[in-house]
Design a protein around this motif. Structure first.
Motif, PDB file in Angstrom:
ATOM      1  N   LEU A 167      23.121  15.981  77.426  1.00  0.00           N
ATOM      2  CA  LEU A 167      21.755  15.648  77.821  1.00  0.00           C
ATOM      3  C   LEU A 167      20.739  16.137  76.796  1.00  0.00           C
ATOM      4  O   LEU A 167      19.589  15.711  76.808  1.00  0.00           O
ATOM      5  CB  LEU A 167      21.437  16.251  79.184  1.00  0.00           C
ATOM      6  CG  LEU A 167      22.174  15.652  80.384  1.00  0.00           C
ATOM      7  CD1 LEU A 167      21.890  16.459  81.643  1.00  0.00           C
ATOM      8  CD2 LEU A 167      21.779  14.189  80.592  1.00  0.00           C
ATOM      9  N   THR A 181      13.930  13.848  75.735  1.00  0.00           N
ATOM     10  CA  THR A 181      15.081  14.698  76.019  1.00  0.00           C
ATOM     11  C   THR A 181      14.850  15.534  77.267  1.00  0.00           C
ATOM     12  O   THR A 181      15.735  15.662  78.121  1.00  0.00           O
ATOM     13  CB  THR A 181      15.373  15.612  74.819  1.00  0.00           C
ATOM     14  OG1 THR A 181      15.560  14.798  73.657  1.00  0.00           O
ATOM     15  CG2 THR A 181      16.624  16.446  75.061  1.00  0.00           C
ATOM     16  N   GLN A 184      15.396  13.377  80.134  1.00  0.00           N
ATOM     17  CA  GLN A 184      16.821  13.160  80.402  1.00  0.00           C
ATOM     18  C   GLN A 184      17.373  14.263  81.294  1.00  0.00           C
ATOM     19  O   GLN A 184      18.122  14.008  82.237  1.00  0.00           O
ATOM     20  CB  GLN A 184      17.619  13.151  79.087  1.00  0.00           C
ATOM     21  CG  GLN A 184      17.445  11.909  78.254  1.00  0.00           C
ATOM     22  CD  GLN A 184      18.156  11.990  76.907  1.00  0.00           C
ATOM     23  OE1 GLN A 184      18.227  11.006  76.184  1.00  0.00           O
ATOM     24  NE2 GLN A 184      18.695  13.153  76.546  1.00  0.00           N
ATOM     25  N   GLU A 228      12.008   5.138  79.524  1.00  0.00           N
ATOM     26  CA  GLU A 228      12.116   5.507  80.932  1.00  0.00           C
ATOM     27  C   GLU A 228      12.085   4.296  81.860  1.00  0.00           C
ATOM     28  O   GLU A 228      12.454   4.418  83.028  1.00  0.00           O
ATOM     29  CB  GLU A 228      10.988   6.473  81.299  1.00  0.00           C
ATOM     30  CG  GLU A 228      11.042   7.784  80.535  1.00  0.00           C
ATOM     31  CD  GLU A 228      12.370   8.486  80.674  1.00  0.00           C
ATOM     32  OE1 GLU A 228      12.836   8.672  81.819  1.00  0.00           O
ATOM     33  OE2 GLU A 228      12.958   8.849  79.637  1.00  0.00           O
TER      34      GLU A 228
END
Length: 266
Positions: A167, A181, A184, A228
């Protein structure tokens, strides 16, 4: 022995600040760390400077990209070579206070949390305080980060025994790859736990005022819509909040510069 913390630092033409940045890591009260510096094909003396520093400190590991590809791939390369349980990020112009690592590791161990961020102070290109402190919320989830945008790379720490290390692989974006990130991680169900303590300094260099604001805004919009895949209405809401905060931050910084120059002239 395996270090408890792996610190990730991407560099690109960073010779003005990188020695001071590394010195702030070497001054940490927690000494069980490794530093992975990935140079993204600097054209100045950054690589040679870090190489000299690393020659006197075996905890520093230096890598060089074959082609200039941005901070995201550089951070991911460092991640792939990291050995520590905790991953922390220290950009080449930022500063950590001496007890940053120890306080944050203790905080995460005590809380049993896998993702945290410290509060931080904003400084200018010369290291002078801008009298601005950004304090973290106690908890931030996915929607919370989209609507507040508080998390800053300089304060981030991740426990890869709790958060899947994959991740932390940064998407190949030119802008906002760090924010993508953190999203995520949050989207996977982890919360970020904020520390109210100010343990680091984020450098807001004056030349950033001349950066391309339109391209920066494009990057944010692409993050919302393409990365997203947020609904249009929610994207507009988040973007409006981003634009408001960006204008506020710019006005604040310009005001500080104006006051400083006024004092110099007076």
């Amino acid at each position: 022995m395996t270090p408890i913390v792996s610190v990730i630092t991407p560099t690109y033409n960073s010779e003005r600040y990188v020695a001071e940045t590394i010195a702030s890591l070497q001054a940490q009260t927690l000494t069980d760390w490794e530093l992975l510096v990935v140079d993204d094909c600097s054209t100045d003396n950054t690589y040679d400077l870090v190489q000299r520093i690393a020659s006197d400190d075996s905890r520093i590991r230096l890598f060089r990209q074959e082609a200039n590809s941005g901070a995201g791939p550089a951070r991911t390369r460092a991640l792939e070579n990291s050995l520590g349980r905790y991953i922390a990020y220290l950009d080449a112009d930022d500063i950590w206070f001496p007890d940053k690592l120890q306080r944050q590791v203790d905080f995460m161990m005590t809380r049993g949390c896998g993702f945290s961020c410290t509060s931080y102070e904003v400084i200018d290109g010369n290291g002078a305080s801008l009298n601005k402190v950004v304090r973290m919320l106690p908890e931030t989830d996915y929607v919370g980060f989209l609507t507040t945008n508080l998390l800053q790379t300089v304060g981030i720490m991740v426990d890869v025994q709790q958060v899947d290390k994959n991740l932390l692989r940064m998407p190949p974006l030119k802008r906002r790859q760090d924010a993508a990130t953190w999203l995520q991680i949050l989207k996977a169900g982890h919360k970020n736990y904020g520390m109210d303590e100010v343990l680091c300094q984020y450098r807001h260099a004056q030349n950033s005022l001349s950066s391309n604001k339109f391209r920066a805004a494009q990057g944010v919009w692409r993050l919302y819509r393409e990365v997203e895949q947020l609904p249009l209405g929610f994207s507009l809401y988040c973007f409006a909040r981003y634009a408001f905060l960006a204008v506020w931050k710019r006005s604040y910084f310009l005001g500080r510069v104006f006051k400083a120059r006024t004092r110099q002239l007076g």
